[in-house]
Write a protein that holds these residues in place. Structure first.
Motif: not given
Length: 382
Positions: A223-224, A243, A247-248, A251-252, A254-255
């Protein structure tokens, strides 16, 4: 009401074998679902039959517990295969709930948020991606009433491209923009093809033609890389179809870099999909669920989209499938002037035509090889 059995059917659609199921109950109500996964139709079918013992005897209304039993309780990560098996069974349970209560599924998911759903065309470029073919095919799509269309201009590219291929891809985007005019959304499909630097070079070059999004430009699981491209690209990035758990997406999101989320109900089930739509809503984003499997998947997405206030666009392959594809359902499912509505009939609003399904058997050559030249023609692969 209790679940008594699960039946599976594979339909030999030329570009991807479709996997459909029926969930049976002791009250005679049957629900339908889909577990299509490109080259893994037989594999997902086996997973469904291996896991169905977990849900036989349960109430089809207990979809959250059914999901836990098929994912958490198995205590293993089967990825998209396990997710497809779950989604097929869970979707059929929602269909049963709708039929039992006399309500369309979207009413059970929260009710009507839109008068109709704006669609974008996909799979319309089967005549080839040379410039002349693209120009005329794109004009035909707009003539049908669509106000948005998606295509992959990159051929069989992977990670990097030669300069001549780079120029050709950008030229294809320019040709489609010229064909459809300035008021139609064009969506550029990347199919997880590129390295970060190649994706950004393409994003910079295509920005002139005002794409509404650049989809899946880099592989999704690091994901980075997705975040780096999203923050540096002048074109909005859309992603999420790969995905298979909440949870995936957490994580995506939150950025705060990707705001067009293409969740795949086919891997998640409707319960998790609805929750993810809420997560996206909380991050001020919009949803455009991936709907590139079979016709039941498209119907499921229509119900989810109708009940999602932050819905953006609905993906449509159905109008560009084989002519018999509509016959495998009890009633046709059609886009009208670029828009559609989910049916008002109870449940998903459809049943399977088993007689028509029997005419189109499984074929191991039916899958989509995205990194071979000519893949867009969706012909049988030996």
């Amino acid at each position: 009401m209790k679940i008594t059995d699960v039946s599976t059917y594979i339909i030999g659609n030329s570009w991807k074998n479709w996997l459909f199921i029926q969930v049976h109950t002791d009250e005679g109500i049957t629900g339908i679902g889909e577990g299509t996964l490109n080259a893994f139709a037989k594999t997902v079918e086996a997973a469904i039959h291996e896991l169905k013992h977990l849900v036989i005897g349960m109430s089809p209304f207990d979809v959250e517990t059914i999901s836990l039993k098929m994912i958490r309780d198995v205590y293993s990560d089967g990825g998209q295969i396990q997710g497809s098996a779950l989604a097929a069974i869970e979707t059929a349970c929602w269909d049963i709930m709708g039929k039992a209560t006399g309500q369309p599924v979207y009413k059970l998911l929260g009710g009507k948020c839109h008068d109709k759903l704006r669609c974008y065309a996909n799979g319309w470029y089967r005549g080839g991606t040379d410039e002349e073919s693209l120009f005329h095919q794109a004009k035909e799509v707009v003539a049908k009433g669509y106000t948005a269309l998606k295509f992959d201009p990159f051929g069989a590219a992977w990670r990097t491209v030669e300069r001549s291929d780079f120029t050709s891809a950008i030229r294809r985007i320019a040709v489609v923009r010229e064909a459809v005019g300035q008021d139609v959304d064009i969506l550029i499909e990347g199919h997880n093809r590129f390295s970060v630097h190649t994706a950004l070079q393409f994003a910079d070059a295509m920005a002139l033609y005002r794409p509404t999004w650049f989809e899946a430009p880099v592989p999704p699981y690091r994901q980075s890389s997705v975040i780096e491209v999203a923050k540096r690209s002048p074109v909005p990035i859309a992603t999420g179809e790969d995905y298979y758990n909440r949870e995936q997406f957490a994580e995506l999101l939150k950025h705060d870099a990707v705001h067009i989320i293409q969740l795949e109900p086919q891997f998640l089930g409707l319960s998790a999909s609805k929750q993810i739509c809420g997560m996206v809503h909380a991050h001020n984003g919009v949803t455009a669920p991936h709907s590139a499997q079979g016709p039941i998947c498209s119907i499921v997405c229509a119900h989810l989209n109708m009940a999602s206030p932050n819905f953006f666009l609905h993906e449509i392959f159905d109008e560009f499938n084989a002519s018999w594809a509509q016959d495998i359902l009890s009633t046709s499912f059609k886009v009208e002037n670029g828009y559609l509505q989910p049916p008002e009939r109870p449940g998903l609003g459809f049943d399977l035509n088993l007689d028509e399904i029997s005419k189109h058997p499984y074929d191991p050559g039916h899958w989509l090889p995205l990194f071979r030249q000519g893949w867009e023609k969706r012909e049988r692969v030996n």
